[in-house]
Motif scaffolding. Structure first.
Motif, mmCIF file in Angstrom:
data_model
loop_
_atom_site.group_PDB
_atom_site.id
_atom_site.type_symbol
_atom_site.label_atom_id
_atom_site.label_comp_id
_atom_site.label_asym_id
_atom_site.label_seq_id
_atom_site.Cartn_x
_atom_site.Cartn_y
_atom_site.Cartn_z
ATOM 1 N N THR A 232 89.119 17.498 38.131
ATOM 2 C CA THR A 232 88.468 16.330 37.567
ATOM 3 C C THR A 232 89.178 15.865 36.299
ATOM 4 O O THR A 232 89.830 16.647 35.611
ATOM 5 C CB THR A 232 86.991 16.607 37.238
ATOM 6 N N VAL A 233 89.033 14.582 36.004
ATOM 7 C CA VAL A 233 89.585 13.984 34.791
ATOM 8 C C VAL A 233 88.608 14.240 33.651
ATOM 9 O O VAL A 233 87.415 13.926 33.766
ATOM 10 C CB VAL A 233 89.804 12.470 34.985
ATOM 11 N N GLN A 234 89.096 14.804 32.558
ATOM 12 C CA GLN A 234 88.230 15.129 31.440
ATOM 13 C C GLN A 234 87.945 13.896 30.597
ATOM 14 O O GLN A 234 88.854 13.160 30.225
ATOM 15 C CB GLN A 234 88.868 16.212 30.568
ATOM 16 N N PRO A 235 86.678 13.629 30.284
ATOM 17 C CA PRO A 235 86.346 12.472 29.447
ATOM 18 C C PRO A 235 86.720 12.704 27.988
ATOM 19 O O PRO A 235 86.939 13.833 27.558
ATOM 20 C CB PRO A 235 84.825 12.358 29.618
ATOM 21 N N GLY A 236 86.777 11.607 27.243
ATOM 22 C CA GLY A 236 87.066 11.688 25.812
ATOM 23 C C GLY A 236 88.532 11.652 25.470
ATOM 24 O O GLY A 236 88.892 11.781 24.287
ATOM 25 N N PHE A 237 89.409 11.481 26.464
ATOM 26 C CA PHE A 237 90.848 11.453 26.259
ATOM 27 C C PHE A 237 91.459 10.327 27.091
ATOM 28 O O PHE A 237 90.891 9.906 28.101
ATOM 29 C CB PHE A 237 91.512 12.768 26.703
ATOM 30 N N TRP A 238 92.639 9.889 26.697
ATOM 31 C CA TRP A 238 93.461 9.066 27.582
ATOM 32 C C TRP A 238 94.183 10.005 28.544
ATOM 33 O O TRP A 238 94.859 10.942 28.122
ATOM 34 C CB TRP A 238 94.473 8.242 26.796
ATOM 35 N N ASN A 239 94.018 9.785 29.841
ATOM 36 C CA ASN A 239 94.647 10.601 30.878
ATOM 37 C C ASN A 239 95.514 9.720 31.765
ATOM 38 O O ASN A 239 95.087 8.633 32.175
ATOM 39 C CB ASN A 239 93.589 11.261 31.759
ATOM 40 N N LEU A 240 96.720 10.187 32.082
ATOM 41 C CA LEU A 240 97.556 9.501 33.057
ATOM 42 C C LEU A 240 97.215 10.033 34.442
ATOM 43 O O LEU A 240 97.413 11.221 34.725
ATOM 44 C CB LEU A 240 99.041 9.714 32.764
ATOM 45 N N VAL A 241 96.701 9.171 35.304
ATOM 46 C CA VAL A 241 96.363 9.564 36.673
ATOM 47 C C VAL A 241 97.309 8.838 37.624
ATOM 48 O O VAL A 241 97.701 7.696 37.379
ATOM 49 C CB VAL A 241 94.902 9.235 37.021
ATOM 50 N N ALA A 242 97.688 9.513 38.700
ATOM 51 C CA ALA A 242 98.625 8.914 39.655
ATOM 52 C C ALA A 242 98.465 9.557 41.015
ATOM 53 O O ALA A 242 98.008 10.704 41.135
ATOM 54 C CB ALA A 242 100.072 9.072 39.167
ATOM 55 N N VAL A 243 98.854 8.799 42.030
ATOM 56 C CA VAL A 243 98.952 9.332 43.384
ATOM 57 C C VAL A 243 100.223 8.764 44.003
ATOM 58 O O VAL A 243 100.543 7.589 43.805
ATOM 59 C CB VAL A 243 97.716 8.984 44.241
ATOM 60 N N THR A 244 100.978 9.606 44.691
ATOM 61 C CA THR A 244 102.151 9.158 45.437
ATOM 62 C C THR A 244 101.932 9.498 46.907
ATOM 63 O O THR A 244 101.415 10.577 47.235
ATOM 64 C CB THR A 244 103.445 9.819 44.932
ATOM 65 N N VAL A 245 102.320 8.564 47.783
ATOM 66 C CA VAL A 245 102.035 8.728 49.214
ATOM 67 C C VAL A 245 103.308 8.509 50.021
ATOM 68 O O VAL A 245 103.843 7.402 50.074
ATOM 69 C CB VAL A 245 100.944 7.745 49.681
ATOM 70 N N SER A 246 103.802 9.588 50.646
ATOM 71 C CA SER A 246 104.892 9.521 51.621
ATOM 72 C C SER A 246 104.242 9.593 52.991
ATOM 73 O O SER A 246 103.821 10.670 53.440
ATOM 74 C CB SER A 246 105.883 10.671 51.410
ATOM 75 N N ARG A 247 104.169 8.479 53.664
ATOM 76 C CA ARG A 247 103.283 8.326 54.817
ATOM 77 C C ARG A 247 103.650 9.221 56.006
ATOM 78 O O ARG A 247 102.778 9.544 56.818
ATOM 79 C CB ARG A 247 103.287 6.858 55.280
ATOM 80 N N ASN A 248 104.915 9.605 56.143
ATOM 81 C CA ASN A 248 105.355 10.366 57.313
ATOM 82 C C ASN A 248 105.399 11.871 57.080
ATOM 83 O O ASN A 248 105.807 12.616 57.961
ATOM 84 C CB ASN A 248 106.737 9.889 57.767
ATOM 85 N N SER A 249 104.964 12.318 55.908
ATOM 86 C CA SER A 249 105.031 13.742 55.595
ATOM 87 C C SER A 249 103.637 14.359 55.591
ATOM 88 O O SER A 249 102.720 13.815 54.977
ATOM 89 C CB SER A 249 105.670 13.949 54.219
ATOM 90 N N PRO A 250 103.458 15.507 56.254
ATOM 91 C CA PRO A 250 102.139 16.160 56.237
ATOM 92 C C PRO A 250 101.741 16.668 54.857
ATOM 93 O O PRO A 250 100.586 17.014 54.642
ATOM 94 C CB PRO A 250 102.299 17.316 57.238
ATOM 95 N N THR A 251 102.693 16.755 53.948
ATOM 96 C CA THR A 251 102.385 17.091 52.545
ATOM 97 C C THR A 251 102.768 15.920 51.647
ATOM 98 O O THR A 251 103.157 16.103 50.500
ATOM 99 C CB THR A 251 103.130 18.367 52.105
ATOM 100 N N GLY A 252 102.635 14.708 52.177
ATOM 101 C CA GLY A 252 103.152 13.528 51.486
ATOM 102 C C GLY A 252 102.242 12.919 50.456
ATOM 103 O O GLY A 252 102.664 12.029 49.712
ATOM 104 N N GLY A 253 100.985 13.352 50.369
ATOM 105 C CA GLY A 253 100.075 12.818 49.365
ATOM 106 C C GLY A 253 99.967 13.774 48.193
ATOM 107 O O GLY A 253 99.547 14.924 48.352
ATOM 108 N N ILE A 254 100.351 13.318 47.002
ATOM 109 C CA ILE A 254 100.362 14.208 45.836
ATOM 110 C C ILE A 254 99.579 13.567 44.693
ATOM 111 O O ILE A 254 99.822 12.411 44.330
ATOM 112 C CB ILE A 254 101.801 14.523 45.375
ATOM 113 N N TRP A 255 98.643 14.322 44.145
ATOM 114 C CA TRP A 255 97.879 13.903 42.966
ATOM 115 C C TRP A 255 98.609 14.330 41.705
ATOM 116 O O TRP A 255 99.192 15.420 41.661
ATOM 117 C CB TRP A 255 96.500 14.546 42.947
#
Length: 332
Positions: A232-255
């Motif tokens: 989870t994203v902790q409140p009270g701070f600026w947090n950089l959140v991102a997701v990258t999606v390689s559609r053809n890879s079974p491990t292609g979604g990374i948080w």
């Protein structure tokens, strides 16, 4: 308050070190109460975590392999290279990030919210503010602050923000004042159209503080899938959140959280079709009107800064650079 069960496809993401996560379904709440607007914001930075906690494996129910498999597995090699890249980057990046960084290539949307809602990517698909959105000091210069009840930004539909069958990434600096402001679904960006089996597009959001992504390709496909992180994203701070999606890879979604990958990769390969949602605007801080059952648009409450979309999967080192650029941001 109504609750909708949104079934997910089989999601068995492998960890970087092996093992399978159990198949899950996620119970998304569609009615979100509007907490009190916070009047002050404490700008702090979160210490970067460069290691993946073993507790994450426990949370996801990861099963350790019972036999040693000596067969060459290119996935293991790619994960080893991935981790090596992170280790090298962790040593090099902090010393380099003392000024603004050059924006990564293939950027198709960039909303810095520097007292306006302009898109300063080469595409210049600017948004317009709606409701009680305000500007205040953010992570990089100014940021947009949303009240959680009626404020959002909307950019018109454009070809470059329709991902088709390609890879993509979304990132943003987010500020949540307290945990009450994280309850339910809180939209960061939403580019979808249609309803039910005709739903098309993608959405990046927070759900009870966890990172979330929805993929949907419309009729003739398995329906939308909702992917959620366990961290989870902790409140009270600026947090950089991102997701990258390689559609053809079974491990292609990374948080990613604050420059580092978190949890385990998810499997996006069940959605090989087009994510294009012609005519649907890009919503920042809310879902599109026709998706809002009972008027609940899943309003974001808090600050958003440097919201960006890319039509490729960013490399781990690029995400790390985005984080370490900090208040310098990207060169404009």
């Amino acid at each position: 308050m109504t609750t909708e069960m949104i079934p997910t496809n089989e999601m068995t993401p492998r960890s970087f070190f092996g093992g399978l996560a159990n198949q899950t379904t996620h119970n998304l709440t569609s009615a979100v109460s509007a907490p009190t607007v916070a009047s002050t914001y404490d700008h702090k930075e979160v210490t970067m975590k460069t290691q993946i906690s073993k507790q994450h494996a426990t949370t996801l129910g990861v099963q350790q392999p019972t036999q040693l498999n000596t067969t060459f597995n290119p996935g293991v090699l790619s994960r080893a290279f991935f981790m090596l890249t992170l280790i090298i980057a962790a040593m090099v990046v902090p010393a380099a990030a003392r000024s603004c960084m050059t924006p990564p290539p293939n950027m198709v949307a960039w909303y810095p919210f520097d007292y306006n809602t302009w898109d300063i990517s080469p595409w210049q698909n600017s948004a317009y503010p709606v409701g009680g959105m305000q500007f205040n000091m953010g992570k990089v210069s100014y940021a947009a602050f949303f009240n959680g009840t009626n404020s959002y930004a909307e950019a018109p539909d454009a070809p470059q923000i329709n991902m088709g069958t390609g890879d993509f990434s979304v990132d943003a600096w987010v500020y949540i004042a307290n945990s009450n402001d994280e309850t339910g679904s809180r939209i960061i960006v939403d580019k979808r159209s249609g309803t039910g089996a005709s739903l098309l597009g993608y959405s990046f959001f927070l759900y009870n503080g966890r990172l979330g992504l929805t993929l949907a390709e419309g009729p003739g496909h398995p329906g939308q899938t909702v992917y959620l992180s366990s961290t989870t994203v902790q409140p009270g701070f600026w947090n950089l959140v991102a997701v990258t999606v390689s559609r053809n890879s079974p491990t292609g979604g990374i948080w990613y959280l604050n420059g580092s990958p978190i949890d385990f990769p998810f499997n996006p390969t069940g959605h090989q079709g087009s994510l294009n949602s012609p005519g649907a605007p890009l919503e920042i801080g809310a879902i599109e009107r026709q998706l809002a059952a009972g008027g609940d648009r899943r309003w974001f409450k808090g600050g958003l800064d440097e919201v960006e979309i890319f039509n490729r999967a960013l490399y781990p080192v690029e995400i790390l650079y985005l984080y370490h650029a900090g208040s310098f941001g990207k060169c404009k």
